[in-house]
Scaffold this active site. Structure first.
Site, PDB file in Angstrom:
ATOM      1  CD  GLU A  85      -3.172  -0.977   0.007  1.00 43.41           C
ATOM      2  OE1 GLU A  85      -3.390   0.222  -0.093  1.00 43.41           O
ATOM      3  OE2 GLU A  85      -3.374  -1.973  -0.492  1.00 43.41           O
ATOM      4  CB  SER A  99     -47.940 -28.391  44.193  1.00 44.92           C
ATOM      5  OG  SER A  99     -49.260 -28.728  44.013  1.00 44.92           O
TER       6      SER A  99
END
Length: 863
Positions: free
Chosen positions: A91, A506
């Site tokens: 680059e 329950s």
């Protein structure tokens, strides 16, 4: 003549000077115009790129990660020189010498553009300019942006060092496959760390920034190879690698995860689970955990920060026991599902044209969304039906090589089921696979093996329609060691352990009994078990026991062991539903419980997460424990911003601590119920396991207590139980509640899940007798009549109950809740107000009694 020459050159000098001045003014004007609204480049010095947040197990293994952008931040000094050199060569080879922009590259790009008449416009941006574009500017290709880019690049070079600029670039840049930064890209493409990359692999990554989508390692393999070799040549020319290295690296083939050359990094992670997704949910949505972290950070904390902040989250999950929990719940759900005898399949199909080629059907099958996270007696695989014959069906199986004779589903594998048609009706019972499946159907299969583990045949499987949840927790710390929110996370992400609101039935009764025991009642207190009729605005409510029988005067212990509904209602009426509701809220079962009498039987909805946490407080002697899935959260710098365990070690730093003696740990926990009450209730719930409703299914080698729960028509079935160290709970039911059918009870369905899990949990965490708190004494009583017995009494009817010292025990006194007793019970009775003096756990004498009336009684009726 001389004067003329001087005048001529003077004129030229003036024109040139004026031109230079004009150009300078023009250029200066342009730069001034574009610098007026430039963003601040100084903010980059404090820039924190979005990074991955990771979740680790209690053993420190990576189990999941979350991110908006998949980025692993790596400081510049930890990025290998090879990686830096590859990107600089690709680059910006003059990176270390220019001042932010490269005039030679700009000029060369301009000449090329002119020669090609604008057809070839290559970039001339330096790495510094790319940083400016990526962070502060847009990506449009305009001269204005280029000017701004150059201005900012020259400024940032004065603010940051070259290494800092390179750090920003290499961590921010997009490199395809949802990978941001070089570290994430190395993992995505090679499943390697940066330090493990070879030069040709570093060069491949450096080839990506130009156009990641156009350099795909599979679709554009040849183009990427050419670009990679170009980068290697540049690295050689720049002196980063020698000729011998270049010759070796350029000859290397282009290998990648995407091309099947390496295992993907995700293969090392387990599939996403209910546990890790619940952590994500609690850190992202409104929760106590999120609020605690926000206070530590001094700002609001939410989903955005979690997905970008790079946090390390240490979860509480025990990986081994989590697998046991998954298997235990799935085994029960699948067993019930197959007993219903209905084949639904996956509902997915593959068109016939794609079944002719193995490559085609494998690609099509891979694209089908079906669960791939199911392990139950072996891995479950997605498969497609390739051929249906008169007696069998040939299948192609994902990730399983084709056999020379093919893989087949035999007739004997399908005789358990009837196919559910599109109109909802059922076909006749299947005799051959063709009665259930058609060519192109996508199914799930698993291998059936014999006792020696040898393959026998393939078997059709399906995701259970009935669902459920399971959770296990340390009773002292609140650490959730296992959580399963359904049959398969990939089939349904809804977490039924934390999100499903269900009636506990329950399994809620212990909170009624806790309120009674704390209000002066004892395990030997007699309560009438007889029919009740209550007038309510919704009509006459006639609650009943599950057995449809009535047992008359019965001690509290037997009432909870045998889950007697009518006793519970009478007890709740005596104590007062406001008192019961207060207990349920104190334990965190509800935020605001309705004081309706039917709620004493568990008709108000809550979550399994809350119920298990509340039972944990029974197990630890009545101290508050807050459930957590997270031990610790650290930020990206390793600073701890949240820690669940707030206990203090009194003498951890003491040099005088004798060798072998454990340091003292102070819990500083809030007490939510009297310790004696907690022990009495635990003792009574031990009876549930030893001789009550759970006696047939729960049998552990250590003392165990718990309570079953089954709602009306068995729409929900529960079991929540605990040892001295671990509490665990299970519920099973359809997502859209409907009856589970005859024989469905908390003991028969959730009991086996609890038993399978806790068998392994006890091996790991142990267990012992429940601690007896001071301040009480044991008296033997007859568990059927509640009468006191001599100290030497023995037999199945004898139980030693723990009573408070100084408590005035009135043996034989029976409570009816004001409804009437035995044969004197009227045919129809409305709730009336009454009261009774009792001694509380704190020694006070108070009046307790029914607080409910017409308007506060629900028409529930659970059992």
């Amino acid at each position: 003549m001389i004067r003329f020459v001087l005048s001529f050159f003077g004129a030229i000098f003036t024109v040139v000077t004026l031109g230079i001045v004009a150009a300078a003014v023009g250029i200066g004007g342009i730069f001034w115009m574009y610098t007026r609204d430039l963003p601040s480049h100084e903010s980059l010095a404090q820039y924190k790129p979005p990074t991955i947040s990771r979740i680790y197990s209690g053993e420190g293994h990576l189990i999941d990660e979350f991110a908006q952008e998949r980025r692993l931040f790596v400081p510049a000094d930890e990025i290998p020189p090879l990686v830096k050199e590859a990107f600089i060569s690709a680059e910006d080879k003059n990176f270390y010498t220019h001042k932010g922009y490269d005039l030679r590259s700009i000029a060369a790009a301009g000449v090329e553009a002119i020669k090609s008449r604008g057809k070839s416009v290559r970039g001339a941006s330096t790495i510094t300019q790319q940083v400016m574009k990526n962070f502060l500017l847009s990506g449009d290709r305009k001269i204005e942006r280029k000017i701004k880019e150059i201005i900012l690049a020259s400024r940032i070079e004065e603010t940051l060092s070259k290494e800092q600029i390179l750090e920003l670039y290499l961590n921010e840049i997009f490199l395809g496959q949802n990978s941001y930064g070089v570290a994430a890209a190395a993992q995505t493409y090679f499943n390697k760390t940066l330090g493990e990359l070879a030069p040709h692999e570093a060069a491949m990554l450096a080839s990506m920034p130009q156009a990641p989508s156009e350099y795909h390692p599979v679709r554009a393999k040849e183009r990427l190879l050419q670009r990679r070799n170009y980068v290697l040549r540049e690295m050689r020319e720049n002196g980063y690698i020698d000729s011998a290295t270049y010759d070796h690296e350029v000859a290397e083939p282009l290998r990648s995860v995407q091309n099947g050359d390496f295992e993907g990094f995700r293969t090392a992670l387990p599939p996403r689970s209910y546990f890790t997704d619940e952590i994500r949910r609690q850190l992202s949505e409104s929760s106590q955990l999120r609020a605690d972290i926000g206070r530590q950070l001094g700002r609001d904390f939410g989903e955005g920060e979690f997905f970008t902040g790079g946090f390390s989250v240490r979860g509480t999950i025990d990986e081994e026991l989590q697998k046991v929990a998954e298997q235990a719940l799935r085994r029960e759900l699948e067993g019930y599902d197959r007993s219903s005898g209905v084949w639904r399949g996956t509902g997915e199909t593959i068109e016939a044209a794609k079944l002719k080629s193995e490559d085609d059907w494998r690609a099509a099958l891979a694209a089908v969304s079906v669960p791939r996270d199911i392990v139950l007696d072996g891995q479950w695989y997605p498969a497609v039906v390739l051929q249906v014959t008169d007696k069998a069906a040939r299948i192609g199986i994902e990730n399983v090589d084709e056999d020379k004779d093919g893989h087949w589903i035999e007739a004997k594998d399908v005789t358990w089921a009837r196919k559910k048609k599109k109109d909802g009706t059922l076909s006749s019972k299947a005799k051959v696979p063709g009665d259930l499946v058609d060519t192109g159907d996508v199914v799930l299969v698993r291998a059936i093996t014999d006792k020696e583990g040898k393959f026998v045949r393939w078997s059709l499987r399906q995701v259970s329609e009935v669902q459920g949840g399971f959770m296990a927790m340390d009773v002292n710390t609140g650490r959730v060691i296992a959580m399963q929110g359904g049959f398969s996370y990939q089939a349904s992400v809804f977490n039924r352990a934390t999100q499903a609101m269900r009636q506990p039935g329950s399994s809620f009764k212990p909170f009624v009994y806790a309120a009674a025991l704390d209000s002066g009642f004892s395990p030997a207190t007699i309560v009438i078990d007889a029919p009740i009729e209550i007038n309510t605005p919704q009509g006459v409510w006639r609650p009943r026991n599950s057995s449809n029988k009535y047992y008359g005067p019965t001690p509290l212990r037997t009432g909870i062991e045998q889950s007697r509904n009518l006793m519970t209602i009478r007890l709740a009426q005596e104590v007062g539903m406001e008192v019961v509701a207060g207990y349920a809220e104190r334990f965190g079962v509800y935020d605001n419980m309705g004081p309706f009498l039917a709620n004493s039987l568990g008709s108000e909805e809550t979550t399994l997460y809350r119920m298990v946490a509340a039972y944990g407080m029974f197990a630890n002697g009545g101290e508050r424990v807050v459930p957590t899935l997270v031990d610790r959260v650290q930020d990206r710098y390793g600073n701890t911003i949240y820690r669940h365990d707030r206990r203090t070690c009194v003498d951890c730093d003491s040099a005088a601590l004798p060798l072998g003696r454990a340091p003292r740990i102070e819990s500083n926990r809030e007490r939510v119920m009297d310790a004696i009450t907690a022990y009495q209730l635990t003792s009574m719930m031990k009876g549930v396991v030893e001789r009550g409703t759970a006696a047939g299914t729960v049998n552990l080698p250590v003392p165990t207590a718990g309570k079953t729960g089954t709602t009306n028509d068995a729409r929900d079935v529960w079991f929540v139980g605990f040892t001295s160290n671990v509490v665990a709970g299970c519920y099973i039911g359809y997502d859209q509640p409907r009856p589970l059918g005859r024989g469905a009870y908390g003991s028969s369905m959730c009991g086996p899940v609890f038993q399978e899990f806790m068998t392994e949990a006890v091996k790991k965490f142990g267990g012992g007798p429940f601690e007896v708190p001071p301040g009480g004494h044991f008296i033997k009583i007859d568990r059927y009549t509640g009468s006191p017995l001599p100290d030497d009494a023995s037999g199945p009817y004898v139980v030693a109950e723990y009573f408070r010292d100084g408590q005035d025990i009135m043996f034989g006194l029976a409570y009816d809740g004001g409804f009437g007793m035995g044969s004197n019970l009227p045919l129809f009775e409305e709730v009336v107000e009454s009261g009774r003096q009792v001694q509380t756990s704190t020694g006070q004498t108070v009046v307790v009694g029914p607080k409910a009336n017409f308007g506060t009684v629900s028409s529930g009726g659970l059992y």
